[in-house]
Write a protein that holds these residues in place. Structure first.
Motif, PDB file in Angstrom:
ATOM      1  N   SER A  71      -5.213   1.836  -3.471  1.00 21.83           N
ATOM      2  CA  SER A  71      -5.798   1.454  -2.190  1.00 21.83           C
ATOM      3  C   SER A  71      -7.294   1.290  -2.404  1.00 21.83           C
ATOM      4  N   ARG A 120      -2.864   0.075  -0.266  1.00 24.66           N
ATOM      5  CA  ARG A 120      -1.648  -0.162  -1.058  1.00 24.66           C
ATOM      6  C   ARG A 120      -1.509  -1.612  -1.533  1.00 24.66           C
ATOM      7  N   LYS A 144       3.566   3.920  -1.899  1.00 27.09           N
ATOM      8  CA  LYS A 144       4.080   2.746  -1.187  1.00 27.09           C
ATOM      9  C   LYS A 144       5.589   2.664  -1.402  1.00 27.09           C
TER      10      LYS A 144
END
Length: 201
Positions: A71, A120, A144
């Motif tokens: 991320s 993500r 994820k």
């Protein structure tokens, strides 16, 4: 020894005794309080997406699983007023340049230390960002959801939305057994309480 000297040494003894008692009190009874304070000053606590349990078919084949991906976050003060760098970032992440520039500038003016840019992302995008080596940009790991069999039995499995919230199917029905507990990570601050730049997670 004179009376005056005796009084002086007695006062010194009392002062030392008070200091020792105070130190003992702080180190033993106030240790947790000051440890928490030190952590809050040296680190920024950031909530992360928890790992969700796997869903298997009757043969033990994985139908749904979570894995760690990157991320993207930014240090607003570092990226503000650097349009060329922001432009490169938006091109890689397929984001609107004007919107992101405005967001970064606003957060910088409010003295925000940390903002999420995109959560993500896939591995290819992550590698492109790393190659840009943009100052003030960081990557950190979050979970994820993936479905190895693609759309197979998707109407039964259901799916998870933003922040891995269960919305339909088995994912929703068994959510209380599958979902993990929210986690946290700590991003280090320097002596001026600025976030130190992170690498790739």
């Amino acid at each position: 020894m004179s009376k005056r000297a005796s009084i002086f040494f007695a006062i010194i003894g009392i002062v030392f005794a008070i200091i020792i008692i105070r130190l003992f009190y702080l180190q033993v009874f106030q240790h947790k309080k000051y440890q928490t304070l030190q952590l809050s000053q040296a680190y920024l606590k950031v909530e992360t997406i928890p790992e969700t349990g796997m869903i298997l078919d009757r043969n033990g084949k994985i139908m749904a699983m979570s894995r760690l991906v990157d991320s993207v976050y930014a240090l607003p003060k570092e990226l503000d007023n650097r349009p060329d760098e922001i432009k490169k970032l938006t091109e890689v992440l397929s984001m609107d340049f004007s919107d992101l520039s405005t967001k970064i500038s606003k957060q910088s003016s409010e003295n925000k230390l940390f903002i999420w840019i995109k959560r993500r992302i896939d591995d290819a995008t992550s590698n492109k960002l790393k190659s840009l080596n943009i100052k003030g940009l960081g990557l950190t790991k979050e979970y994820k959801r993936f479905y190895p069999k693609g759309t197979l039995a998707s109407h039964l499995l259901g799916y998870r939305g933003y922040d891995e919230v269960a919305l339909e199917g088995i994912e929703l029905v068994l959510d209380k057994y599958l979902k993990g507990e929210k986690g946290y990570q700590y991003l280090h601050r320097d002596g001026r309480r600025r976030l130190a730049e992170a690498g790739d997670g």
